[in-house]
Motif scaffolding. Structure first.
Motif, mmCIF file in Angstrom:
data_model
loop_
_atom_site.group_PDB
_atom_site.id
_atom_site.type_symbol
_atom_site.label_atom_id
_atom_site.label_comp_id
_atom_site.label_asym_id
_atom_site.label_seq_id
_atom_site.Cartn_x
_atom_site.Cartn_y
_atom_site.Cartn_z
ATOM 1 N N LEU A 1 -13.188 -44.082 -4.850
ATOM 2 C CA LEU A 1 -12.466 -45.336 -4.612
ATOM 3 C C LEU A 1 -12.180 -46.064 -5.921
ATOM 4 N N MET A 2 -13.161 -46.030 -6.847
ATOM 5 C CA MET A 2 -12.938 -46.666 -8.153
ATOM 6 C C MET A 2 -11.778 -46.015 -8.891
ATOM 7 N N GLY B 1 -9.348 -44.207 -7.654
ATOM 8 C CA GLY B 1 -8.110 -44.491 -6.935
ATOM 9 C C GLY B 1 -7.609 -45.903 -7.188
ATOM 10 N N THR B 2 -8.539 -46.849 -7.313
ATOM 11 C CA THR B 2 -8.175 -48.227 -7.633
ATOM 12 C C THR B 2 -7.442 -48.289 -8.968
ATOM 13 N N SER C 1 -3.901 -46.178 -8.931
ATOM 14 C CA SER C 1 -2.826 -46.776 -8.140
ATOM 15 C C SER C 1 -2.113 -47.918 -8.851
ATOM 16 N N ALA D 1 -11.814 -39.874 -0.974
ATOM 17 C CA ALA D 1 -11.949 -41.292 -1.314
ATOM 18 C C ALA D 1 -10.934 -41.687 -2.382
ATOM 19 N N GLY E 1 -8.360 -44.594 -2.067
ATOM 20 C CA GLY E 1 -8.225 -45.645 -3.070
ATOM 21 C C GLY E 1 -6.796 -45.835 -3.513
ATOM 22 N N GLY F 1 -4.581 -49.096 -2.897
ATOM 23 C CA GLY F 1 -3.877 -49.702 -4.025
ATOM 24 C C GLY F 1 -2.407 -49.926 -3.733
ATOM 25 N N HIS G 1 -7.251 -57.201 -7.480
ATOM 26 C CA HIS G 1 -7.468 -55.882 -6.908
ATOM 27 C C HIS G 1 -8.691 -55.216 -7.526
ATOM 28 N N TYR G 2 -8.748 -55.183 -8.861
ATOM 29 C CA TYR G 2 -9.861 -54.551 -9.561
ATOM 30 C C TYR G 2 -11.200 -55.204 -9.176
ATOM 31 N N ASN H 1 -12.258 -54.632 -5.265
ATOM 32 C CA ASN H 1 -12.634 -53.265 -4.915
ATOM 33 C C ASN H 1 -13.869 -52.787 -5.666
ATOM 34 N N VAL I 1 -17.833 -51.802 -4.512
ATOM 35 C CA VAL I 1 -18.415 -50.491 -4.813
ATOM 36 C C VAL I 1 -19.677 -50.646 -5.659
#
Length: 415
Positions: free
Chosen positions: A27-28, A30-31, A34, A151, A155, A159, A172-173, A176, A180
């Motif tokens: 997820l990190m 992908g954050t 994106s 994941a 992410g 995003g 956003h950063y 998310n 996490v």
């Protein structure tokens, strides 16, 4: 099971905690992935300048890998995981601040912290996953990496929703990654089976703070496994960096379709990772690595030489399936010997960072003269190298039953 080892219930709990780590890392990443276009615009840099900032992050990752074995021996993996979890949130906070201020210098420094701490979590999670895999008695490493890949896709999708809703990059950063980071801290004790520092007179402490570098330089098997990671990471990164652009520029497809087709490659990769453990246990590590190399080579050859677009979906499925098991399999092999296992995992994982620093750029340079499709033939050569290096992943001789003994029998047949 050894009396000193945790019982089955504790191992299951650790497996769940490690899964949280892999999902959180996906997820990190992908954050970050994106919102790269928005970050570039906020910083006011060219693609080449942004690439230089990413290199600063990669240097942080390499330094973290080189120190990891020594730090684990002195601090213990539990404390180190908690420190790295806090540091990665701080690093992302710095990246958010840099985007808000439009400061490339702050962003580069924050990337250094972020990737250094992220790779620390990554290596600790992989080392602990290898320990759980040994205790479970069958190959499960690829399942953790499947969770990471899915994941990552999630992410990226989240995003896209943030971007479509007009949410600023800093918000956003922070939202998310903050969530996490809290999850990492909450599950750290669960994920780490034995997080205590090594005894003062242990082999781990005797190796010094740079024990990771020593095992990489002195152990031929560890070096060979690192080269397998280099090949596996090149195979993955080449798809990440160049496939969408190839589909748009060379096959005349839209960016949206290119993204959809790339997602199909990731799904194929993840599906093979989910079932990969059974295949490894049945066929052995060496056969799986060789088969993976053949699949990748076939897929890339189709992309590079296909007479029409009809071959592209087949090529992407082959490439995705072939890219699935090389990385997790080499990580499992690096942890076969329990003494300094974390240092070995860090040593071989560092080769992935080196591949990320060099191989996408090499393909880009080749593309200047050959065109992007033909430049991807470099990946075929890398797959051939992985095929030749495959015997290094053969399990070490061990008296214990379970996955290592079973794989050893399978791999011995092809010696």
């Amino acid at each position: 099971m050894d009396a000193a080892e945790p019982d089955a219930r504790r191992v299951r709990a650790a497996r769940a905690g490690i899964l949280v780590l892999f999902v959180g890392m996906g997820l990190m990443l992908g954050t970050h992935v994106s919102r790269v276009p928005s970050v570039r615009d906020a910083l006011g840099v060219t693609p080449a300048q942004l690439g230089a900032l990413f290199i600063a992050g990669s240097i942080g990752g390499l330094i973290a890998f080189s120190l990891l074995g020594g730090l684990v021996a002195r601090l213990g993996s539990l404390l180190l995981l908690r420190l790295a979890s806090v540091a990665v949130v701080v690093g992302f906070g710095g990246m958010a601040l840099a985007a808000h201020l439009g400061s490339p210098a702050v962003f580069g420094a924050a990337m250094f912290v972020t990737l250094g701490s992220f790779e620390t979590v990554n290596a600790l999670a992989n080392a602990e996953a290898a320990t759980v895999e040994r205790m479970v008695g069958r190959s499960i490493m690829s399942q953790f990496h499947a969770a990471f890949a899915l994941a990552l896709l999630a992410g990226v999708g989240i995003g896209a929703l943030y971007s479509g809703a007009g949410v600023a990059v800093p918000v956003h950063y922070l939202v998310n990654v903050g969530v996490v980071g809290l999850a990492f801290l909450a599950c750290a004790r669960l994920a780490i089976l034995d997080g205590a520092p090594a005894a003062a007179d242990s082999a781990e402490r005797a190796g010094g703070i740079f024990v990771t570098l020593r095992v990489a330089a002195r152990e031929r098997r560890t070096l060979a496994l690192g080269l397998i990671i280099f090949c596996a990471f090149t195979i993955e990164m080449s798809a990440n960096n160049w496939l969408p652009l190839t589909l748009v520029d060379d096959f005349g497809r839209t960016e949206a379709l290119a993204a959809l087709l790339y997602a199909a490659l990731v799904v194929a990769q993840s599906a093979v990772r989910v079932v990969g453990g059974r295949l490894i246990d049945r066929l052995g590590r060496v056969r799986i690595l060789r088969g993976s190399a053949v699949l990748v080579a076939a897929g890339v050859l189709l992309i590079a030489l296909a007479p029409g677009f009809w071959a592209v979906p087949i090529a992407l499925l082959l490439w995705g399936a072939g890219a699935a098991l090389g990385y997790p399999l080499a990580i499992s092999a690096a942890a076969d010997e329990r003494t300094n296992a974390t240092a070995r995992v860090a040593a071989v994982a560092a080769f992935g960072t080196i591949a990320g620093l060099t191989m996408p750029q090499a393909i880009g340079l080749l593309a200047e003269g050959l065109g992007l499709r033909l430049s991807l033939l470099l990946v075929v050569a890398v797959a051939g190298a992985m095929l030749l290096l495959a015997p290094a992943a053969r399990p070490l001789p061990a008296p214990a039953t379970g996955v290592e003994e079973g794989e050893g029998a399978a791999d011995t047949l092809e010696a």
